[in-house]
Design a protein around this motif. Structure first.
Motif, PDB file in Angstrom:
ATOM      1  N   TYR A  75    -110.118 -60.053  54.735  1.00  0.00           N
ATOM      2  CA  TYR A  75    -110.172 -61.506  54.635  1.00  0.00           C
ATOM      3  C   TYR A  75    -110.647 -61.931  53.257  1.00  0.00           C
ATOM      4  O   TYR A  75    -111.572 -61.345  52.693  1.00  0.00           O
ATOM      5  CB  TYR A  75    -111.117 -62.111  55.686  1.00  0.00           C
ATOM      6  N   LYS A  76    -110.009 -62.937  52.710  1.00  0.00           N
ATOM      7  CA  LYS A  76    -110.466 -63.557  51.478  1.00  0.00           C
ATOM      8  C   LYS A  76    -111.210 -64.825  51.885  1.00  0.00           C
ATOM      9  O   LYS A  76    -110.714 -65.605  52.694  1.00  0.00           O
ATOM     10  CB  LYS A  76    -109.288 -63.899  50.575  1.00  0.00           C
ATOM     11  N   ILE A  77    -112.392 -65.008  51.324  1.00  0.00           N
ATOM     12  CA  ILE A  77    -113.208 -66.179  51.629  1.00  0.00           C
ATOM     13  C   ILE A  77    -113.136 -67.137  50.443  1.00  0.00           C
ATOM     14  O   ILE A  77    -113.393 -66.748  49.304  1.00  0.00           O
ATOM     15  CB  ILE A  77    -114.682 -65.788  51.884  1.00  0.00           C
ATOM     16  N   ILE A  78    -112.779 -68.374  50.726  1.00  0.00           N
ATOM     17  CA  ILE A  78    -112.707 -69.418  49.706  1.00  0.00           C
ATOM     18  C   ILE A  78    -113.664 -70.524  50.142  1.00  0.00           C
ATOM     19  O   ILE A  78    -113.611 -70.968  51.292  1.00  0.00           O
ATOM     20  CB  ILE A  78    -111.275 -69.970  49.590  1.00  0.00           C
ATOM     21  N   VAL A  79    -114.539 -70.951  49.233  1.00  0.00           N
ATOM     22  CA  VAL A  79    -115.531 -71.973  49.577  1.00  0.00           C
ATOM     23  C   VAL A  79    -115.379 -73.161  48.637  1.00  0.00           C
ATOM     24  O   VAL A  79    -115.284 -72.992  47.418  1.00  0.00           O
ATOM     25  CB  VAL A  79    -116.969 -71.406  49.477  1.00  0.00           C
ATOM     26  N   GLN A  80    -115.358 -74.346  49.221  1.00  0.00           N
ATOM     27  CA  GLN A  80    -115.279 -75.587  48.450  1.00  0.00           C
ATOM     28  C   GLN A  80    -116.473 -76.445  48.826  1.00  0.00           C
ATOM     29  O   GLN A  80    -116.744 -76.656  50.024  1.00  0.00           O
ATOM     30  CB  GLN A  80    -113.980 -76.322  48.761  1.00  0.00           C
ATOM     31  N   VAL A  81    -117.206 -76.938  47.824  1.00  0.00           N
ATOM     32  CA  VAL A  81    -118.387 -77.763  48.058  1.00  0.00           C
ATOM     33  C   VAL A  81    -118.284 -79.026  47.211  1.00  0.00           C
ATOM     34  O   VAL A  81    -117.949 -78.958  46.030  1.00  0.00           O
ATOM     35  CB  VAL A  81    -119.686 -76.994  47.700  1.00  0.00           C
ATOM     36  N   ALA A  82    -118.586 -80.166  47.819  1.00  0.00           N
ATOM     37  CA  ALA A  82    -118.646 -81.443  47.093  1.00  0.00           C
ATOM     38  C   ALA A  82    -119.990 -82.090  47.385  1.00  0.00           C
ATOM     39  O   ALA A  82    -120.386 -82.202  48.550  1.00  0.00           O
ATOM     40  CB  ALA A  82    -117.506 -82.354  47.541  1.00  0.00           C
ATOM     41  N   ILE A  83    -120.684 -82.488  46.337  1.00  0.00           N
ATOM     42  CA  ILE A  83    -121.967 -83.181  46.471  1.00  0.00           C
ATOM     43  C   ILE A  83    -121.850 -84.521  45.765  1.00  0.00           C
ATOM     44  O   ILE A  83    -121.340 -84.595  44.640  1.00  0.00           O
ATOM     45  CB  ILE A  83    -123.124 -82.358  45.849  1.00  0.00           C
ATOM     46  N   GLY A  84    -122.322 -85.573  46.420  1.00  0.00           N
ATOM     47  CA  GLY A  84    -122.275 -86.901  45.828  1.00  0.00           C
ATOM     48  C   GLY A  84    -123.550 -87.672  46.099  1.00  0.00           C
ATOM     49  O   GLY A  84    -124.361 -87.296  46.944  1.00  0.00           O
ATOM     50  N   GLU A  85    -123.707 -88.775  45.367  1.00  0.00           N
ATOM     51  CA  GLU A  85    -124.895 -89.606  45.534  1.00  0.00           C
ATOM     52  C   GLU A  85    -124.759 -90.456  46.792  1.00  0.00           C
ATOM     53  O   GLU A  85    -123.704 -91.022  47.061  1.00  0.00           O
ATOM     54  CB  GLU A  85    -125.083 -90.501  44.310  1.00  0.00           C
ATOM     55  N   GLN A  86    -125.834 -90.541  47.532  1.00  0.00           N
ATOM     56  CA  GLN A  86    -125.853 -91.317  48.775  1.00  0.00           C
ATOM     57  C   GLN A  86    -126.152 -92.772  48.426  1.00  0.00           C
ATOM     58  O   GLN A  86    -127.235 -93.102  47.969  1.00  0.00           O
ATOM     59  CB  GLN A  86    -126.946 -90.747  49.689  1.00  0.00           C
ATOM     60  N   ARG A  87    -125.159 -93.638  48.641  1.00  0.00           N
ATOM     61  CA  ARG A  87    -125.341 -95.062  48.385  1.00  0.00           C
ATOM     62  C   ARG A  87    -124.914 -95.897  49.584  1.00  0.00           C
ATOM     63  O   ARG A  87    -124.602 -97.068  49.451  1.00  0.00           O
ATOM     64  CB  ARG A  87    -124.530 -95.494  47.165  1.00  0.00           C
ATOM     65  N   GLY A  88    -124.840 -95.248  50.737  1.00  0.00           N
ATOM     66  CA  GLY A  88    -124.443 -95.973  51.937  1.00  0.00           C
ATOM     67  C   GLY A  88    -122.939 -96.128  52.080  1.00  0.00           C
ATOM     68  O   GLY A  88    -122.470 -96.786  52.999  1.00  0.00           O
ATOM     69  N   GLN A  89    -122.182 -95.538  51.186  1.00  0.00           N
ATOM     70  CA  GLN A  89    -120.727 -95.645  51.243  1.00  0.00           C
ATOM     71  C   GLN A  89    -120.154 -94.667  52.256  1.00  0.00           C
ATOM     72  O   GLN A  89    -120.780 -93.675  52.576  1.00  0.00           O
ATOM     73  CB  GLN A  89    -120.117 -95.389  49.847  1.00  0.00           C
ATOM     74  N   GLY A  90    -118.984 -94.937  52.720  1.00  0.00           N
ATOM     75  CA  GLY A  90    -118.294 -93.989  53.588  1.00  0.00           C
ATOM     76  C   GLY A  90    -117.496 -93.016  52.726  1.00  0.00           C
ATOM     77  O   GLY A  90    -117.023 -93.369  51.651  1.00  0.00           O
ATOM     78  N   VAL A  91    -117.362 -91.794  53.197  1.00  0.00           N
ATOM     79  CA  VAL A  91    -116.593 -90.783  52.466  1.00  0.00           C
ATOM     80  C   VAL A  91    -115.667 -90.087  53.457  1.00  0.00           C
ATOM     81  O   VAL A  91    -116.090 -89.716  54.550  1.00  0.00           O
ATOM     82  CB  VAL A  91    -117.522 -89.740  51.810  1.00  0.00           C
ATOM     83  N   GLN A  92    -114.423 -89.947  53.064  1.00  0.00           N
ATOM     84  CA  GLN A  92    -113.483 -89.174  53.860  1.00  0.00           C
ATOM     85  C   GLN A  92    -112.900 -88.097  52.970  1.00  0.00           C
ATOM     86  O   GLN A  92    -112.554 -88.350  51.823  1.00  0.00           O
ATOM     87  CB  GLN A  92    -112.359 -90.065  54.392  1.00  0.00           C
ATOM     88  N   MET A  93    -112.816 -86.894  53.523  1.00  0.00           N
ATOM     89  CA  MET A  93    -112.226 -85.792  52.770  1.00  0.00           C
ATOM     90  C   MET A  93    -111.180 -85.127  53.646  1.00  0.00           C
ATOM     91  O   MET A  93    -111.336 -85.090  54.866  1.00  0.00           O
ATOM     92  CB  MET A  93    -113.292 -84.772  52.368  1.00  0.00           C
ATOM     93  N   GLY A  94    -110.177 -84.605  53.014  1.00  0.00           N
ATOM     94  CA  GLY A  94    -109.137 -83.904  53.756  1.00  0.00           C
ATOM     95  C   GLY A  94    -108.656 -82.705  52.959  1.00  0.00           C
ATOM     96  O   GLY A  94    -108.902 -82.602  51.762  1.00  0.00           O
TER      97      GLY A  94
END
Length: 132
Positions: free
Chosen positions: A79-98
């Motif tokens: 198995y090949k393991i691929i990791v994706q991480v996103a960090i953002g500032e919390q300002r009460g906004q909604g975030v959607q990722m796909g």
């Protein structure tokens, strides 16, 4: 004679293609345990962290590397393991990722977790892709 027949069968067996195209059930990538590992890493790395634009790039890489290392400790063969991480500032906004992937749903899978505190949010996804 039987010994000659046995040698011929052994040679035939040795010449046969033993290429494995599907992992055994017990060796499949498991999203549940992977999700637990991701959650533990996010909790330990980000619990007391405040968002800082200058240090977030390094922090993102550290989180991704630790998740990948921990998943590799529990690594399934081929198995090949691929990791994706996103960090953002919390300002009460909604975030959607796909994400979209072209893969074999019988062998490949993923695990995703989110983490947030007062200062930041993080989305981490690990993909387990079987190498044929």
């Amino acid at each position: 004679s039987p010994p000659e027949h046995r040698r011929a069968m052994d040679k035939k067996r040795a010449d046969e293609n033993t290429y494995v195209i599907h992992p055994e059930y017990k060796n499949k990538f498991r999203p549940g345990p992977a999700r637990e590992i991701i959650q533990q890493v996010l909790q330990s790395k980000l619990e007391k962290t405040t968002y800082n634009m200058e240090t977030t790039q390094v922090l993102t890489k550290q989180v991704a590397d630790e998740i990948k290392d921990r998943l590799k400790d529990d690594m399934k063969p081929r198995y090949k393991i691929i990791v994706q991480v996103a960090i953002g500032e919390q300002r009460g906004q909604g975030v959607q990722m796909g994400s979209r992937c072209f893969w074999d749903s019988d062998t490949d899978s993923f695990a995703s977790e989110t983490y947030q505190n007062e200062s930041l949010f993080c989305v981490a996804t690990a993909y387990g892709v079987y190498l044929y």
